[in-house]
Design an enzyme around this catalytic site. Structure first.
Site, PDB file in Angstrom:
ATOM      1  N   THR A  22       0.826  -1.207   0.000  1.00  0.00           N
ATOM      2  CA  THR A  22       0.000   0.000   0.000  1.00  0.00           C
ATOM      3  C   THR A  22       0.863   1.261   0.000  1.00  0.00           C
ATOM      4  OG1 THR A  22      -0.172   0.051   2.426  1.00  0.00           O
ATOM      5  CG2 THR A  22      -1.853  -1.186   1.229  1.00  0.00           C
ATOM      6  N   ASP A  23       0.230   2.364  -0.414  1.00  0.00           N
ATOM      7  CA  ASP A  23       0.944   3.644  -0.447  1.00  0.00           C
ATOM      8  C   ASP A  23       0.541   4.493   0.760  1.00  0.00           C
ATOM      9  OD1 ASP A  23      -1.598   4.659  -1.008  1.00  0.00           O
ATOM     10  OD2 ASP A  23      -1.181   4.931  -3.140  1.00  0.00           O
ATOM     11  N   GLN A  24       0.945   5.761   0.783  1.00  0.00           N
ATOM     12  CA  GLN A  24       0.651   6.641   1.922  1.00  0.00           C
ATOM     13  C   GLN A  24      -0.836   6.919   2.077  1.00  0.00           C
ATOM     14  OE1 GLN A  24       3.176  10.065   1.339  1.00  0.00           O
ATOM     15  NE2 GLN A  24       4.753   9.189   2.648  1.00  0.00           N
ATOM     16  N   MET A  25      -1.619   6.665   1.041  1.00  0.00           N
ATOM     17  CA  MET A  25      -3.067   6.855   1.126  1.00  0.00           C
ATOM     18  C   MET A  25      -3.764   5.616   1.683  1.00  0.00           C
ATOM     19  SD  MET A  25      -3.787   8.919  -2.429  1.00  0.00           S
ATOM     20  CE  MET A  25      -2.819   7.803  -3.456  1.00  0.00           C
ATOM     21  N   VAL A  79      -3.941   2.704   0.171  1.00  0.00           N
ATOM     22  CA  VAL A  79      -4.491   1.850  -0.889  1.00  0.00           C
ATOM     23  C   VAL A  79      -3.350   1.128  -1.598  1.00  0.00           C
ATOM     24  CG1 VAL A  79      -6.500   3.358  -1.217  1.00  0.00           C
ATOM     25  CG2 VAL A  79      -4.499   3.663  -2.657  1.00  0.00           C
TER      26      VAL A  79
END
Length: 140
Positions: free
Chosen positions: A15-18, A20
């Protein structure tokens, strides 16, 4: 037409910083789906490579519909969209745990000799694969 189904639990590292799934990870999951489909059909990429043949991606189309998140389970559906004896177009749909479409994609592959990257006729080198792919490709 056979549709292979594989589940993958979304890991935090994907996942990324968001929060997702990072977009490039879907490409890895597509490979998992494609390899699973080939195995379901009774074949092996590894065996093909031992014969000096590889199958690079020559085109890719991907559409992101709904995000997947850490801890969810993604279900990858993979099938043979098109096959003409030289090129293979695989189709993919990746679903979230609620059964909603998260990603829709296609990848186009050509089998080539590893040393020269010259395309081969699958029927000549792998007649069993050819017969199965003819039978399993999507009917339009």
């Amino acid at each position: 037409m056979h549709i292979s189904k594989k589940e993958i639990e979304v890991r935090y590292a994907e996942t990324d910083q968001m929060g997702v799934v990072y977009h490039a990870n879907y490409l890895i999951w597509m490979e998992v789906g494609r390899t699973g489909l080939i195995k379901d059909l009774g074949f092996s990429y590894a065996e093909m490579e031992k014969e000096g043949i590889i199958s690079p991606v020559v085109d890719l189309s991907i559409s992101y519909k709904k995000p997947l998140h850490y801890g969810e389970t993604a279900t990858i559906h993979t099938w043979i969209e098109e096959y003409n004896g030289i090129r293979i177009r695989y189709g993919y749909e990746i679903y979230n745990p609620d059964g909603e479409l998260s990603v829709q994609a296609e990848s186009l592959h050509v089998c080539v000799k590893k040393e020269t990257f010259k395309p081969i006729q699958i029927k000549k080198f792998f007649p069993d694969w050819h017969e199965t792919y003819e039978k399993e490709k999507k009917i339009k």
